[in-house]
Design a protein around this motif. Structure first.
Motif, PDB file in Angstrom:
ATOM      1  N   HIS A   1       3.288 -16.559 -30.497  1.00 53.93           N
ATOM      2  CA  HIS A   1       4.600 -17.043 -31.059  1.00 53.93           C
ATOM      3  C   HIS A   1       4.088 -15.492 -31.604  1.00 53.93           C
TER       4      HIS A   1
ATOM      5  N   ASP B   1       4.255 -13.356 -28.847  1.00 48.23           N
ATOM      6  CA  ASP B   1       6.111 -12.911 -28.546  1.00 48.23           C
ATOM      7  C   ASP B   1       6.636 -11.964 -29.192  1.00 48.23           C
ATOM      8  N   TRP B   2       6.748 -11.885 -30.689  1.00 49.63           N
ATOM      9  CA  TRP B   2       7.531 -10.827 -31.389  1.00 49.63           C
ATOM     10  C   TRP B   2       7.164  -9.717 -31.578  1.00 49.63           C
TER      11      TRP B   2
ATOM     12  N   ASP C   1      14.723 -10.511 -28.185  1.00 42.56           N
ATOM     13  CA  ASP C   1      13.715 -11.919 -29.051  1.00 42.56           C
ATOM     14  C   ASP C   1      14.583 -12.465 -29.740  1.00 42.56           C
ATOM     15  N   LEU C   2      15.750 -11.980 -30.044  1.00 40.63           N
ATOM     16  CA  LEU C   2      17.511 -13.104 -30.975  1.00 40.63           C
ATOM     17  C   LEU C   2      17.777 -13.274 -29.404  1.00 40.63           C
TER      18      LEU C   2
ATOM     19  N   TRP D   1      16.424 -14.482 -26.450  1.00 42.07           N
ATOM     20  CA  TRP D   1      15.990 -15.105 -26.303  1.00 42.07           C
ATOM     21  C   TRP D   1      15.409 -16.151 -26.752  1.00 42.07           C
ATOM     22  N   LYS D   2      15.019 -15.848 -28.542  1.00 44.17           N
ATOM     23  CA  LYS D   2      14.590 -17.659 -29.503  1.00 44.17           C
ATOM     24  C   LYS D   2      16.191 -18.277 -29.531  1.00 44.17           C
ATOM     25  N   PHE D   3      17.469 -17.198 -29.233  1.00 42.10           N
ATOM     26  CA  PHE D   3      18.681 -18.387 -29.372  1.00 42.10           C
ATOM     27  C   PHE D   3      19.356 -18.714 -28.221  1.00 42.10           C
ATOM     28  N   ARG D   4      18.271 -18.942 -27.204  1.00 43.41           N
ATOM     29  CA  ARG D   4      19.133 -18.241 -26.408  1.00 43.41           C
ATOM     30  C   ARG D   4      19.940 -19.846 -25.766  1.00 43.41           C
TER      31      ARG D   4
ATOM     32  N   ASN E   1      23.227 -15.628 -22.586  1.00 43.41           N
ATOM     33  CA  ASN E   1      22.164 -15.652 -23.236  1.00 43.41           C
ATOM     34  C   ASN E   1      20.523 -15.509 -22.372  1.00 43.41           C
TER      35      ASN E   1
END
Length: 221
Positions: free
Chosen positions: A7, A10-11, A51-52, A54-57, A65
């Motif tokens: 994690h 990833d970020w 990343d946002l 990807w995170k909230f796709r 998305n």
């Protein structure tokens, strides 16, 4: 523990940029580094968006998305800013070629995304764009080293420029083959491709550490 580490990796495209940004708060940078400073801020904006999404796709409409086009944007921004940075360095070595390359890159962008690829492709990023950017930036890095080798031996090699350019060189050299083959690997070896992208993220951390070192050294000069 492994999931936590993954994690963090990833970020890293976002948090790694705060390493050089933290140096900017107490080290004013010379004019020649304005383009690099601008790149760091632009990269933070683009990578945070990547990343946002990807995170909230799963919460976004399907048409919005995918973050692949933002990797294309980042690649273009990085190339133009760093090519301009190299051109503005006080290095007459191969200066005409260094000035011609961005023009050729612009022609490549127009031809590639008009006839061969969709810039906003939902399913894949542009391996052709990313690998072209990497190999051209690697040329700039190599010519910088050749110039330094031929310079007066009494001059300081590991100055602030050196650290930033070395970090860029490590990043593009490690990622050229990842970029070149990423879409093929994603199509046939998806898990391996995902794991391989972690190497990209780790190299990006290294890149930002070197930028931070360059920013720190510039404050001492």
């Amino acid at each position: 523990m492994l999931k936590i580490f993954q994690h963090i990796i990833d970020w890293s495209e976002v948090w790694a940029l705060f390493i050089p940004l933290s140096v900017l708060f107490f080290k004013k940078q010379p004019a020649r580094f304005k383009l690099v400073v601008f790149y760091v801020w632009m990269a933070l904006l683009i990578n945070l968006s990547i990343d946002l999404i990807w995170k909230f796709r799963n919460l976004l409409p399907e048409a919005h998305n995918s973050n692949n086009f933002l990797y294309n944007v980042h690649s273009i921004v990085r190339f133009y800013l760093f090519s301009a940075f190299f051109i503005r360095l006080n290095q007459p070595f191969l200066i005409t070629l260094k000035r011609v390359i961005p023009i050729c890159f612009t022609i490549f962008l127009i031809v590639n995304f008009t006839f061969f690829e969709n810039f906003f492709d939902y399913w894949k990023l542009s391996s052709r764009l990313l690998s072209t950017e990497a190999i051209l930036l690697l040329f700039y890095v190599i010519q910088y080293y050749l110039f330094k080798i031929n310079e007066n031996v009494a001059s300081r090699i590991t100055n602030s420029d050196f650290w930033i350019i070395t970090g860029l060189g490590i990043f593009v050299a490690l990622n050229f083959f990842i970029f070149l083959s990423y879409n093929e690997l994603t199509a046939h070896f998806q898990k391996f491709a995902i794991s391989l992208w972690s190497l990209h993220n780790i190299s990006y951390i290294i890149f930002n550490l070197f930028i931070a070192r360059g920013f720190y050294e510039s404050g001492k000069q």
